[in-house]
Motif scaffolding. Structure first.
Motif, PDB file in Angstrom:
ATOM      1  N   GLY A  29       0.790  -1.224   0.000  1.00 52.96           N
ATOM      2  CA  GLY A  29       0.000   0.000   0.000  1.00 52.96           C
ATOM      3  C   GLY A  29       0.820   1.270   0.000  1.00 52.96           C
ATOM      4  N   ASP A  30       2.011   1.220   0.618  1.00 49.02           N
ATOM      5  CA  ASP A  30       2.851   2.423   0.723  1.00 49.02           C
ATOM      6  C   ASP A  30       3.990   2.433  -0.292  1.00 49.02           C
ATOM      7  OD1 ASP A  30       1.377   3.607   2.699  1.00 49.02           O
ATOM      8  OD2 ASP A  30       2.616   2.885   4.350  1.00 49.02           O
ATOM      9  N   ARG A  31       3.850   1.618  -1.320  1.00 46.27           N
ATOM     10  CA  ARG A  31       4.902   1.590  -2.335  1.00 46.27           C
ATOM     11  C   ARG A  31       4.927   2.913  -3.106  1.00 46.27           C
ATOM     12  NH1 ARG A  31       5.497  -3.140  -6.983  1.00 46.27           N
ATOM     13  NH2 ARG A  31       7.667  -2.673  -7.563  1.00 46.27           N
ATOM     14  N   TYR A  32       6.082   3.513  -3.214  1.00 47.91           N
ATOM     15  CA  TYR A  32       6.305   4.790  -3.896  1.00 47.91           C
ATOM     16  C   TYR A  32       5.628   5.965  -3.175  1.00 47.91           C
ATOM     17  CZ  TYR A  32       7.475   1.536  -7.655  1.00 47.91           C
ATOM     18  OH  TYR A  32       8.002   0.500  -8.389  1.00 47.91           O
ATOM     19  N   VAL A  33       5.164   5.761  -1.942  1.00 46.72           N
ATOM     20  CA  VAL A  33       4.523   6.842  -1.183  1.00 46.72           C
ATOM     21  C   VAL A  33       5.586   7.609  -0.404  1.00 46.72           C
ATOM     22  CG1 VAL A  33       2.902   7.387   0.671  1.00 46.72           C
ATOM     23  CG2 VAL A  33       2.338   5.618  -1.005  1.00 46.72           C
ATOM     24  N   LYS A  34       5.537   8.932  -0.483  1.00 49.73           N
ATOM     25  CA  LYS A  34       6.532   9.768   0.189  1.00 49.73           C
ATOM     26  C   LYS A  34       6.031  10.324   1.519  1.00 49.73           C
ATOM     27  CE  LYS A  34       8.852  11.185  -4.097  1.00 49.73           C
ATOM     28  NZ  LYS A  34       9.271  12.334  -4.947  1.00 49.73           N
ATOM     29  N   SER A  35       4.779  10.758   1.574  1.00 49.01           N
ATOM     30  CA  SER A  35       4.328  11.417   2.807  1.00 49.01           C
ATOM     31  C   SER A  35       2.975  10.903   3.296  1.00 49.01           C
ATOM     32  CB  SER A  35       4.258  12.935   2.589  1.00 49.01           C
ATOM     33  OG  SER A  35       3.383  13.246   1.518  1.00 49.01           O
ATOM     34  N   PHE A  36       1.950  10.907   2.447  1.00 53.24           N
ATOM     35  CA  PHE A  36       0.598  10.557   2.887  1.00 53.24           C
ATOM     36  C   PHE A  36       0.434   9.033   2.839  1.00 53.24           C
ATOM     37  CE2 PHE A  36      -4.113  10.354   2.319  1.00 53.24           C
ATOM     38  CZ  PHE A  36      -4.457  10.995   3.501  1.00 53.24           C
ATOM     39  N   THR A  37       0.740   8.359   3.965  1.00 54.10           N
ATOM     40  CA  THR A  37       0.751   6.905   4.019  1.00 54.10           C
ATOM     41  C   THR A  37      -0.660   6.333   4.188  1.00 54.10           C
ATOM     42  OG1 THR A  37       1.002   6.847   6.423  1.00 54.10           O
ATOM     43  CG2 THR A  37       3.022   7.003   5.090  1.00 54.10           C
ATOM     44  N   CYS A  38      -0.769   5.015   4.129  1.00 53.27           N
ATOM     45  CA  CYS A  38      -2.055   4.347   4.344  1.00 53.27           C
ATOM     46  C   CYS A  38      -2.574   4.592   5.754  1.00 53.27           C
ATOM     47  CB  CYS A  38      -1.922   2.843   4.094  1.00 53.27           C
ATOM     48  SG  CYS A  38      -1.676   2.382   2.375  1.00 53.27           S
ATOM     49  N   TRP A  39      -1.654   4.671   6.728  1.00 48.69           N
ATOM     50  CA  TRP A  39      -2.063   4.968   8.103  1.00 48.69           C
ATOM     51  C   TRP A  39      -2.643   6.374   8.198  1.00 48.69           C
ATOM     52  CZ3 TRP A  39      -3.262   2.461  12.296  1.00 48.69           C
ATOM     53  CH2 TRP A  39      -3.265   3.098  13.534  1.00 48.69           C
ATOM     54  N   ASN A  40      -2.003   7.327   7.535  1.00 48.60           N
ATOM     55  CA  ASN A  40      -2.550   8.687   7.488  1.00 48.60           C
ATOM     56  C   ASN A  40      -3.920   8.688   6.831  1.00 48.60           C
ATOM     57  OD1 ASN A  40       0.762   9.854   6.622  1.00 48.60           O
ATOM     58  ND2 ASN A  40      -0.148   9.686   8.651  1.00 48.60           N
ATOM     59  N   GLN A  41      -4.064   7.921   5.766  1.00 44.57           N
ATOM     60  CA  GLN A  41      -5.339   7.833   5.057  1.00 44.57           C
ATOM     61  C   GLN A  41      -6.429   7.271   5.958  1.00 44.57           C
ATOM     62  OE1 GLN A  41      -5.179   5.142   1.751  1.00 44.57           O
ATOM     63  NE2 GLN A  41      -7.316   5.466   1.145  1.00 44.57           N
ATOM     64  N   LEU A  42      -6.128   6.188   6.680  1.00 41.65           N
ATOM     65  CA  LEU A  42      -7.107   5.574   7.573  1.00 41.65           C
ATOM     66  C   LEU A  42      -7.562   6.556   8.651  1.00 41.65           C
ATOM     67  CD1 LEU A  42      -8.677   3.174   8.772  1.00 41.65           C
ATOM     68  CD2 LEU A  42      -6.582   2.526   9.985  1.00 41.65           C
ATOM     69  N   LEU A  43      -6.611   7.242   9.288  1.00 42.93           N
ATOM     70  CA  LEU A  43      -6.979   8.160  10.364  1.00 42.93           C
ATOM     71  C   LEU A  43      -7.764   9.357   9.833  1.00 42.93           C
ATOM     72  CD1 LEU A  43      -3.877   8.207  12.739  1.00 42.93           C
ATOM     73  CD2 LEU A  43      -5.810   6.628  12.628  1.00 42.93           C
ATOM     74  N   THR A  44      -7.426   9.819   8.630  1.00 42.46           N
ATOM     75  CA  THR A  44      -8.184  10.920   8.033  1.00 42.46           C
ATOM     76  C   THR A  44      -9.629  10.495   7.772  1.00 42.46           C
ATOM     77  OG1 THR A  44      -6.182  11.773   6.982  1.00 42.46           O
ATOM     78  CG2 THR A  44      -8.285  12.554   6.129  1.00 42.46           C
ATOM     79  N   MET A  45      -9.807   9.286   7.235  1.00 48.18           N
ATOM     80  CA  MET A  45     -11.157   8.772   6.972  1.00 48.18           C
ATOM     81  C   MET A  45     -11.929   8.584   8.278  1.00 48.18           C
ATOM     82  SD  MET A  45     -11.487   8.473   3.667  1.00 48.18           S
ATOM     83  CE  MET A  45     -12.798   7.288   3.379  1.00 48.18           C
ATOM     84  N   MET A  46     -11.259   8.094   9.302  1.00 45.64           N
ATOM     85  CA  MET A  46     -11.922   7.918  10.592  1.00 45.64           C
ATOM     86  C   MET A  46     -12.282   9.264  11.216  1.00 45.64           C
ATOM     87  SD  MET A  46      -9.667   4.807  12.209  1.00 45.64           S
ATOM     88  CE  MET A  46     -10.479   4.971  13.794  1.00 45.64           C
ATOM     89  N   PHE A  47     -11.422  10.257  11.039  1.00 49.28           N
ATOM     90  CA  PHE A  47     -11.727  11.604  11.532  1.00 49.28           C
ATOM     91  C   PHE A  47     -13.001  12.127  10.860  1.00 49.28           C
ATOM     92  CE2 PHE A  47     -11.349  16.226  11.552  1.00 49.28           C
ATOM     93  CZ  PHE A  47     -10.972  16.494  12.862  1.00 49.28           C
ATOM     94  N   GLY A  48     -13.137  11.866   9.563  1.00 50.56           N
ATOM     95  CA  GLY A  48     -14.345  12.276   8.851  1.00 50.56           C
ATOM     96  C   GLY A  48     -15.575  11.544   9.323  1.00 50.56           C
ATOM     97  N   GLN A  49     -15.420  10.251   9.651  1.00 49.89           N
ATOM     98  CA  GLN A  49     -16.552   9.483  10.169  1.00 49.89           C
ATOM     99  C   GLN A  49     -17.018  10.035  11.512  1.00 49.89           C
ATOM    100  OE1 GLN A  49     -18.222   6.971   8.811  1.00 49.89           O
ATOM    101  NE2 GLN A  49     -16.969   6.633   6.993  1.00 49.89           N
ATOM    102  N   LEU A  50     -16.072  10.255  12.401  1.00 51.19           N
ATOM    103  CA  LEU A  50     -16.427  10.673  13.759  1.00 51.19           C
ATOM    104  C   LEU A  50     -16.972  12.097  13.813  1.00 51.19           C
ATOM    105  CD1 LEU A  50     -13.376   9.118  15.629  1.00 51.19           C
ATOM    106  CD2 LEU A  50     -15.761   8.407  15.832  1.00 51.19           C
ATOM    107  N   THR A  51     -16.546  12.941  12.866  1.00 50.11           N
ATOM    108  CA  THR A  51     -17.025  14.329  12.852  1.00 50.11           C
ATOM    109  C   THR A  51     -18.194  14.528  11.883  1.00 50.11           C
ATOM    110  OG1 THR A  51     -15.297  14.887  11.230  1.00 50.11           O
ATOM    111  CG2 THR A  51     -14.810  15.291  13.561  1.00 50.11           C
TER     112      THR A  51
END
Length: 387
Positions: A29-51
């Motif tokens: 999932g993080d192949r060729y990824v420099k900054s916005f990792t899958c973990w960042n993606q998951l937490l961002t999506m969860m932040f949107g769910q909770l808010t």
């Protein structure tokens, strides 16, 4: 000065990041990824769910409002609309699917509560259709002018969390999804009338599991034995075999037919089960608890963001659904782990306005601070999960 980390960061501590990293490596999932990792993606999506964010743009606006806190919230240094949209479109949804399964197992292990005093688990299986705009979600064609997908859910009635989730196109018949259920010996599976597939029911019987099915009115059986002393509300209780050749071909063993009357409205219910020893009242009570999966679907659609999607591809839709399930399981784990005297609905309402506060979780949910959350929010929603 507040020394506690942000509320959102405290929630994340209940998650196993090592297992998530293992899944990311498995699917690259993080192949060729420099900054916005899958973990960042998951937490961002969860932040949107909770808010309770309504759209991708709405979610980005909310994160930009807390741009100075994003790193400490676990979302990375910055979250842009293009980065999140691209991640949802391209990163393998199986990362989030497998992690949702992991979170489901973690929630179930923590929320063991025997209601029926049966040896195995008690499950209700049903599906809900999520409508999609066909002009936008062209891959989800359901009917001529309608799109949609189905979320088939095996719901653990005693733990009150989903045990298994399977997503299909909306035109897949409910009974077809029965093939995907991971059956367990000794467990009870409760089905509505849409699952009158005797071949799949025989599969449950062969795995030494039990089923309770609301049968159609025209089901025909040849009785071998029947009970004469019946409990109140029970009309008939017989053990026998099917008389129709096609039915006997796919289900050759004996099974039980129980007919009961609902005392509230006088409706007649016909149940088929391969549990030949349980009381007829218990069979009726098991089916009555099937309604909890319907309330779960209603609750999820009302309080988690799966009615309005933040992406248009099939991969993005699946990512969002699995992130919603992960969020639900996380809240269930927190509520049980901290022994909170609040329902999951109340926990979500409080979290929705407190994610960026620096308050300890124990103080956040202290009823001395907020006496009645429903009065605070003016909500009259059904409070399903009172534990």
């Amino acid at each position: 000065m507040h020394k506690d980390p942000f509320v959102f960061s405290q929630l994340v501590q209940f998650m196993d990041r090592n297992h998530f990293n293992y899944l990311v490596r498995k699917y690259e999932g993080d192949r060729y990824v420099k900054s916005f990792t899958c973990w960042n993606q998951l937490l961002t999506m969860m932040f949107g769910q909770l808010t309770n964010r309504e759209s991708l743009r709405d979610l980005i606006v909310a994160t930009e409002a807390h741009s100075g806190k994003l790193y400490h919230l676990g979302m990375g240094k910055s979250v842009t609309r293009s980065n999140l949209s691209k991640a949802n479109e391209q990163r393998d949804y199986r990362i989030f699917e497998d992690y949702a399964k992991f979170m489901i197992n973690e929630a179930r292990k923590r929320r063991i509560d025997k209601i029926f005093e049966l040896e195995g688990h008690v499950y209700a299986f049903d599906s809900t259709t999520i409508d999609l705009c066909l002009s936008v979600f062209e891959w989800a064609k359901f009917r001529k002018h309608k799109g949609g997908i189905k979320m088939h859910t095996l719901y653990d009635i005693e733990a009150q969390v989903p045990a298994f989730v399977h997503i299909t196109p909306a035109n897949v018949h409910d009974s077809k999804a029965m093939l995907e259920i991971p059956y367990e010996p000794g467990a009870h599976y409760i089905f509505d009338r849409g699952y009158n597939d005797y071949g799949n029911l025989y599969t449950i019987h062969r795995t030494k599991g039990f089923f309770v099915l609301r049968a159609k009115n025209n089901v025909q059986m040849k009785p071998r034995t029947w009970k004469r002393r019946l409990a109140r509300g029970i009309v008939s209780d017989i053990v026998g075999t099917f008389t129709v050749y096609k039915s006997t071909k796919v289900y050759p063993e004996e099974l039980r037919k129980v007919i009961c009357i609902d005392p509230e409205d006088g409706s007649k219910y016909i149940f088929l089960t391969n549990n030949l020893t349980a009381t007829a009242s218990l069979i009726s009570e098991l089916y009555r608890n099937r309604w909890s999966v319907e309330l779960f679907f209603k609750w999820v659609k009302q309080h988690l963001r799966i009615k309005k999607f933040w992406g248009t591809s099939e991969n993005a839709v699946r990512v969002q659904i699995y992130c919603a399930i992960i969020t639900y399981c996380l809240v269930a784990i927190v509520q049980h782990g901290m022994k909170l005297e609040r329902s999951i609905y109340e926990v979500l309402q409080i979290l929705g306005i407190s994610l960026t506060d620096k308050t300890h979780l124990r103080d956040l949910f202290d009823k001395k601070n907020i006496n009645d959350v429903k009065d605070l929010y003016g909500s009259s929603e059904l409070n399903l999960f009172n534990f």
